[in-house]
Design a protein around this motif. Sequence first.
Motif, PDB file in Angstrom:
ATOM      1  N   ASP A   1       0.831  -1.213   0.000  1.00 30.92           N
ATOM      2  CA  ASP A   1       0.000   0.000   0.000  1.00 30.92           C
ATOM      3  C   ASP A   1       0.867   1.265   0.000  1.00 30.92           C
ATOM      4  OD1 ASP A   1      -2.275  -1.578   0.061  1.00 30.92           O
ATOM      5  OD2 ASP A   1      -2.330  -1.620   2.258  1.00 30.92           O
ATOM      6  N   GLU A   2       1.938   1.253   0.774  1.00 34.69           N
ATOM      7  CA  GLU A   2       2.821   2.427   0.857  1.00 34.69           C
ATOM      8  C   GLU A   2       4.035   2.314  -0.049  1.00 34.69           C
ATOM      9  OE1 GLU A   2       3.898   3.261   4.820  1.00 34.69           O
ATOM     10  OE2 GLU A   2       1.844   3.492   5.547  1.00 34.69           O
ATOM     11  N   GLY A   3       4.276   1.089  -0.591  1.00 35.25           N
ATOM     12  CA  GLY A   3       5.450   0.895  -1.429  1.00 35.25           C
ATOM     13  C   GLY A   3       6.739   1.052  -0.639  1.00 35.25           C
ATOM     14  N   VAL A   4       6.762   0.518   0.594  1.00 29.00           N
ATOM     15  CA  VAL A   4       7.915   0.680   1.482  1.00 29.00           C
ATOM     16  C   VAL A   4       8.428  -0.693   1.887  1.00 29.00           C
ATOM     17  CG1 VAL A   4       8.703   1.518   3.723  1.00 29.00           C
ATOM     18  CG2 VAL A   4       7.163   2.915   2.347  1.00 29.00           C
ATOM     19  N   LEU A   5       9.729  -0.854   1.763  1.00 27.70           N
ATOM     20  CA  LEU A   5      10.396  -2.077   2.213  1.00 27.70           C
ATOM     21  C   LEU A   5      11.039  -1.774   3.564  1.00 27.70           C
ATOM     22  CD1 LEU A   5      11.554  -4.975   1.725  1.00 27.70           C
ATOM     23  CD2 LEU A   5      13.516  -3.836   0.644  1.00 27.70           C
ATOM     24  N   THR A   6      10.678  -2.553   4.593  1.00 28.06           N
ATOM     25  CA  THR A   6      11.247  -2.391   5.927  1.00 28.06           C
ATOM     26  C   THR A   6      12.222  -3.535   6.175  1.00 28.06           C
ATOM     27  OG1 THR A   6       9.228  -1.333   6.738  1.00 28.06           O
ATOM     28  CG2 THR A   6      10.753  -2.208   8.392  1.00 28.06           C
ATOM     29  N   VAL A   7      13.481  -3.165   6.433  1.00 31.52           N
ATOM     30  CA  VAL A   7      14.531  -4.158   6.676  1.00 31.52           C
ATOM     31  C   VAL A   7      14.964  -4.020   8.134  1.00 31.52           C
ATOM     32  CG1 VAL A   7      16.810  -4.987   6.016  1.00 31.52           C
ATOM     33  CG2 VAL A   7      15.278  -4.021   4.280  1.00 31.52           C
ATOM     34  N   VAL A   8      14.942  -5.146   8.854  1.00 33.41           N
ATOM     35  CA  VAL A   8      15.322  -5.169  10.267  1.00 33.41           C
ATOM     36  C   VAL A   8      16.513  -6.098  10.428  1.00 33.41           C
ATOM     37  CG1 VAL A   8      14.599  -5.638  12.631  1.00 33.41           C
ATOM     38  CG2 VAL A   8      12.947  -4.733  10.971  1.00 33.41           C
ATOM     39  N   LEU A   9      17.556  -5.590  11.088  1.00 31.96           N
ATOM     40  CA  LEU A   9      18.730  -6.401  11.396  1.00 31.96           C
ATOM     41  C   LEU A   9      18.784  -6.563  12.910  1.00 31.96           C
ATOM     42  CD1 LEU A   9      21.283  -7.764  10.186  1.00 31.96           C
ATOM     43  CD2 LEU A   9      22.502  -5.641  10.733  1.00 31.96           C
TER      44      LEU A   9
ATOM     45  N   MET B   1      18.205  -2.749  14.317  1.00 33.08           N
ATOM     46  CA  MET B   1      18.434  -1.585  13.480  1.00 33.08           C
ATOM     47  C   MET B   1      17.481  -1.695  12.299  1.00 33.08           C
ATOM     48  SD  MET B   1      22.101  -0.087  12.317  1.00 33.08           S
ATOM     49  CE  MET B   1      22.551   0.035  14.041  1.00 33.08           C
ATOM     50  N   VAL B   2      16.748  -0.601  12.020  1.00 35.26           N
ATOM     51  CA  VAL B   2      15.648  -0.653  11.057  1.00 35.26           C
ATOM     52  C   VAL B   2      15.884   0.377   9.956  1.00 35.26           C
ATOM     53  CG1 VAL B   2      13.153  -0.471  10.747  1.00 35.26           C
ATOM     54  CG2 VAL B   2      14.085  -1.328  12.915  1.00 35.26           C
ATOM     55  N   TRP B   3      15.686  -0.092   8.700  1.00 32.35           N
ATOM     56  CA  TRP B   3      15.717   0.809   7.543  1.00 32.35           C
ATOM     57  C   TRP B   3      14.370   0.737   6.835  1.00 32.35           C
ATOM     58  CZ3 TRP B   3      19.809  -2.418   8.774  1.00 32.35           C
ATOM     59  CH2 TRP B   3      21.035  -1.799   9.042  1.00 32.35           C
ATOM     60  N   ARG B   4      13.858   1.855   6.443  1.00 28.60           N
ATOM     61  CA  ARG B   4      12.604   1.900   5.673  1.00 28.60           C
ATOM     62  C   ARG B   4      12.920   2.584   4.352  1.00 28.60           C
ATOM     63  NH1 ARG B   4      11.083   3.176  10.960  1.00 28.60           N
ATOM     64  NH2 ARG B   4       9.715   1.609  11.912  1.00 28.60           N
TER      65      ARG B   4
ATOM     66  N   ALA C   1      20.337   4.434   9.811  1.00 27.24           N
ATOM     67  CA  ALA C   1      19.116   3.690  10.116  1.00 27.24           C
ATOM     68  C   ALA C   1      17.989   4.654  10.466  1.00 27.24           C
ATOM     69  CB  ALA C   1      19.360   2.728  11.263  1.00 27.24           C
ATOM     70  N   ASP C   2      16.757   4.237  10.135  1.00 22.19           N
ATOM     71  CA  ASP C   2      15.601   5.059  10.473  1.00 22.19           C
ATOM     72  C   ASP C   2      15.234   4.917  11.945  1.00 22.19           C
ATOM     73  OD1 ASP C   2      14.567   6.180   7.795  1.00 22.19           O
ATOM     74  OD2 ASP C   2      14.922   4.068   7.370  1.00 22.19           O
ATOM     75  N   ALA C   3      15.606   3.779  12.534  1.00 25.90           N
ATOM     76  CA  ALA C   3      15.301   3.556  13.949  1.00 25.90           C
ATOM     77  C   ALA C   3      16.302   2.574  14.519  1.00 25.90           C
ATOM     78  CB  ALA C   3      13.879   3.042  14.123  1.00 25.90           C
ATOM     79  N   VAL C   4      16.646   2.755  15.780  1.00 26.28           N
ATOM     80  CA  VAL C   4      17.517   1.835  16.506  1.00 26.28           C
ATOM     81  C   VAL C   4      16.851   1.565  17.847  1.00 26.28           C
ATOM     82  CG1 VAL C   4      19.785   1.452  17.512  1.00 26.28           C
ATOM     83  CG2 VAL C   4      19.573   2.733  15.381  1.00 26.28           C
ATOM     84  N   THR C   5      16.459   0.341  18.073  1.00 26.03           N
ATOM     85  CA  THR C   5      15.805  -0.023  19.337  1.00 26.03           C
ATOM     86  C   THR C   5      16.473  -1.269  19.879  1.00 26.03           C
ATOM     87  OG1 THR C   5      14.143  -1.313  18.143  1.00 26.03           O
ATOM     88  CG2 THR C   5      13.593   0.971  18.665  1.00 26.03           C
ATOM     89  N   GLY C   6      17.059  -1.159  21.058  1.00 22.88           N
ATOM     90  CA  GLY C   6      17.728  -2.313  21.653  1.00 22.88           C
ATOM     91  C   GLY C   6      18.826  -2.825  20.753  1.00 22.88           C
TER      92      GLY C   6
END
Length: 431
Positions: free
Chosen positions: A62-70, A97-100, A89-94
């Motif tokens: 729907d958004e055309g977004v690939l979310t990659v989580v390492l 590491m997340v890229w959108r 990275a778009d976000a770092v939690t614990g």
Amino acid sequence: MTTRTLTCATTAGLTRAVRALAREHALDPAVRGRLVLSAAEAAGAALRAGRDTVLEWTYDPDEGVLTVVLRTPPGETGPVAAADLPMAADAVTGEEMVWRLPASPPPPGSAAPGADAGEDAGENAGQDARQDAGQDAGQDFDEAALAAEELRAVVAAADALTAEHRRLKDELAETNSGVLALYVQLDERDEQLRTAHGQTLRELEDALRPPPIKADGLELAVHYEPAGTDAPTGGDLYDWFVLPDGTVHITIVDALGHGVTSTRSALNVTHAVRTLALEGHRLQSIVGRTDEILRPFDRSVMATVLLARIDPATGELWLANGSHPPALLLRRDGAARYLEARGRGIGFPLPGSETPLTERLAPGDLLLLYTDGLTESRRDPIEGEKRLIEAAHKHLQSPTEEVPGAIAEDMHTVILHPDDTLALAVRFTGQ
């Protein structure tokens, strides 16, 4: 929207998997290369320590977004700082590491990328699913070709940046050249304005100060110096002219204040004095009559006045004073004396002059008329009067036209109280 997960045990397997999913979703080669490098750097410490790293990705159609989580194991070998990665990275939690990333949907029937189990699970080739996935992924694309494509994209981006830098540098050089030329033009224009301004001020000053007069038996010279260069005129003015009886009349005025406002007051005083003198009024009555004339027009006028009459034929001198510093008389033999005449200035209580002081000049005598800016530059008028006698002695034998300026220069070696300065010298020659 499906989430897929892959466990990677080596850096090579992880980079192969990231490259495969990036290719599957048609990421730009430059973006793909940054993502591969970022994942490898983020998980490098854990993989070198022999700890598995989990790669998870989800595509939102729907958004055309690939979310990659390492996801790396907890501990000292967790992710590096996001700001240090080729792709932040778009976000770092614990330990995640997340890229959108904007991406395209995978083509129908595409296989999920796998890790290289031949390296990771290695010894038992063909015995688990990870190995098969890794081999399938290796068969789907030429990794070296993709890596070369990524390198070419990075080089192209670098070349584009270099070309843009060169273009901006050329534009900056051209702009700087134009700015420099503009500065030169402005400086030339400023110099022209300063020259024109100075010329106007000199013409104004000349218009306010009467030209030298000629009287057989007398040599006259004057020096004027404003308190500041921004105000070439002030309240210190003089006037000299020859009366019908052949005597020379001299007026010295010091109006309260500085600048053009005080100049107007001083001009009013000198014009009134000249009119009264030419009408034949007695010298001692002129200061009081001037106050009467000006009071209805401008009650704010306050000025000290010194009036001198000299007979060029006999050397007879008359002085009338209105609160002004006394004239200094230097005899040819060096004897010096201040000529104290009593009186009160324009705008003062009970303005006017008492009986004029009379004196007779001998050939070679020098009379110095001045304003308080000459003697009070160091804030001590008594000390200033002593120094004035010394300066006048020093220049007594100098040509008359040089005397006022030379004395003013000696008196102003130290200026603690800047003020308009007027010095007027009269030498009786007796010729």
